[in-house]
Design a protein around this motif. Structure first.
Motif, PDB file in Angstrom:
ATOM      1  N   VAL A 118      58.097  47.110  40.136  1.00  0.00           N
ATOM      2  CA  VAL A 118      57.209  48.259  40.037  1.00  0.00           C
ATOM      3  C   VAL A 118      55.950  47.964  40.847  1.00  0.00           C
ATOM      4  N   LYS A 119      55.646  48.825  41.808  1.00  0.00           N
ATOM      5  CA  LYS A 119      54.484  48.649  42.658  1.00  0.00           C
ATOM      6  C   LYS A 119      53.352  49.568  42.209  1.00  0.00           C
ATOM      7  N   ASP A 120      52.135  49.161  42.567  1.00  0.00           N
ATOM      8  CA  ASP A 120      50.962  49.985  42.292  1.00  0.00           C
ATOM      9  C   ASP A 120      50.134  50.049  43.562  1.00  0.00           C
ATOM     10  N   PRO A 121      49.869  51.236  44.113  1.00  0.00           N
ATOM     11  CA  PRO A 121      49.071  51.316  45.339  1.00  0.00           C
ATOM     12  C   PRO A 121      47.626  50.932  45.083  1.00  0.00           C
ATOM     13  N   PRO A 122      46.984  50.297  46.038  1.00  0.00           N
ATOM     14  CA  PRO A 122      45.577  49.938  45.863  1.00  0.00           C
ATOM     15  C   PRO A 122      44.680  51.150  45.956  1.00  0.00           C
ATOM     16  N   SER A 123      43.451  50.985  45.507  1.00  0.00           N
ATOM     17  CA  SER A 123      42.439  52.027  45.608  1.00  0.00           C
ATOM     18  C   SER A 123      41.404  51.621  46.647  1.00  0.00           C
ATOM     19  N   LYS A 124      40.504  52.563  46.969  1.00  0.00           N
ATOM     20  CA  LYS A 124      39.382  52.194  47.815  1.00  0.00           C
ATOM     21  C   LYS A 124      38.537  51.149  47.093  1.00  0.00           C
ATOM     22  N   PRO A 125      37.945  50.227  47.823  1.00  0.00           N
ATOM     23  CA  PRO A 125      37.069  49.252  47.165  1.00  0.00           C
ATOM     24  C   PRO A 125      36.001  49.947  46.336  1.00  0.00           C
ATOM     25  N   GLU A 126      35.669  49.357  45.185  1.00  0.00           N
ATOM     26  CA  GLU A 126      34.681  49.958  44.297  1.00  0.00           C
ATOM     27  C   GLU A 126      33.269  49.826  44.845  1.00  0.00           C
ATOM     28  N   TYR A 127      32.973  48.708  45.449  1.00  0.00           N
ATOM     29  CA  TYR A 127      31.610  48.511  45.937  1.00  0.00           C
ATOM     30  C   TYR A 127      31.574  47.445  47.018  1.00  0.00           C
ATOM     31  N   VAL A 128      30.551  47.514  47.837  1.00  0.00           N
ATOM     32  CA  VAL A 128      30.154  46.432  48.724  1.00  0.00           C
ATOM     33  C   VAL A 128      28.693  46.164  48.406  1.00  0.00           C
TER      34      VAL A 128
END
Length: 287
Positions: A118-128
């Motif tokens: 089961v794969k899970d796509p990543p999200s945009k980074p939360e913060y820099v």
């Protein structure tokens, strides 16, 4: 009798269409009693010719999330289709067949084992964020509370904090951090530098991403650090994200921070502060 289960099965969490297929031959069977689908050696579904397939007691966790296809007396496959994958579906599966042999005895044949990933796509980074501003300040512990992913997860980072305004000077070493959901399998952050007037970014190499598996989630939480020396050009640093897959199956996101703008604002604020202080000193002198 030969029983085979399909291999290389994978799907994305929350999505449907993932198939587990039991294929079987009938050359020495005079009658097929049942086809059983197992997860971790526990029977979760049974298929009977010309009857409705059903989930067993062990397979009730699949209720409402799978479709079982009917089989007939002449069928050569039994199929279960996932309508919505969850983390619990990642496990080992196998098939077995109970049949009446030509010798008049009830016999069983078993397939090998296959694994559903089961794969899970990543999200945009939360913060820099800038996490290291002055090297001569005492080190304290700062908790960066994540408010979007994963719930109830706190990343503890050791950062250097100052009670005074941070002013970057040429030659200073600046440390930035980037964090967020890196998916499953875990991806990595890629840091890029954009110089003023240039459209093509420069990638920073040898920057690692520390990925930690999140309990009860089909995903990983990653954090990456970039350290560079400040220059008069004030480069704009950004963090691009790529998932573990490549080509058309890759996932990407972007978030950036303008170090030059940040430093300019601080310099202006510091200049205003000096101006006001000089004005007050002049007034005291005059009186």
């Amino acid at each position: 009798m030969t029983v085979i289960i399909n291999q290389n099965i994978s799907g994305v969490i929350g999505e449907g269409g993932t198939i587990i297929q039991c294929l079987y031959t009938r050359e020495i069977a005079t009658k097929i009693f049942t086809i059983e689908l197992k997860a971790n050696n526990e029977t979760i579904a049974t298929f009977l010719p010309d009857e409705e397939p059903r989930l067993t007691t062990k397979g009730q966790y699949l209720e409402g999330r799978v479709t079982l296809m009917n089989i007939s007396k002449v069928s050569t496959e039994a199929v279960m289709i996932f309508d919505s994958l969850t983390c619990d579906d990642q496990t080992n599966y196998s098939c077995s067949m109970v049949y009446l042999g030509q010798n008049g005895r009830t016999e069983e044949s078993h397939s090998g084992i296959t694994t559903l990933y089961v794969k899970d796509p990543p999200s945009k980074p939360e913060y820099v964020a800038i996490v290291d501003v002055l090297e001569d300040e005492s080190t304290t512990v700062s908790q960066i509370q994540n408010t979007s992913f994963p719930p109830n997860f706190t990343e503890i980072s050791t950062v250097k904090q100052s009670t005074t305004t941070a002013i970057f000077q040429e030659g200073d070493t600046i440390t930035c951090s980037c964090a967020g959901n890196v998916g499953k399998p875990p991806g990595k952050f890629i840091w890029q530098k954009y110089r003023h007037g240039e459209k093509v970014p420069i990638n920073y190499t040898n920057i690692t991403t520390k990925a930690t598996e999140v309990p009860d989630k089909c995903s990983y939480y990653g954090i990456s650090y970039l350290q560079f020396q400040d220059t008069t050009t004030f480069p704009i640093i950004s963090s691009n994200f790529t998932g573990a897959e490549v080509g058309s199956e890759s996932y990407s996101g972007y978030i950036g921070i303008g170090i030059g703008v940040f430093a300019l604002v601080l310099l202006i604020a510091y200049g205003i502060y000096l101006f006001i202080r000089n004005q007050r000193e002049n007034q005291r002198t005059a009186t």
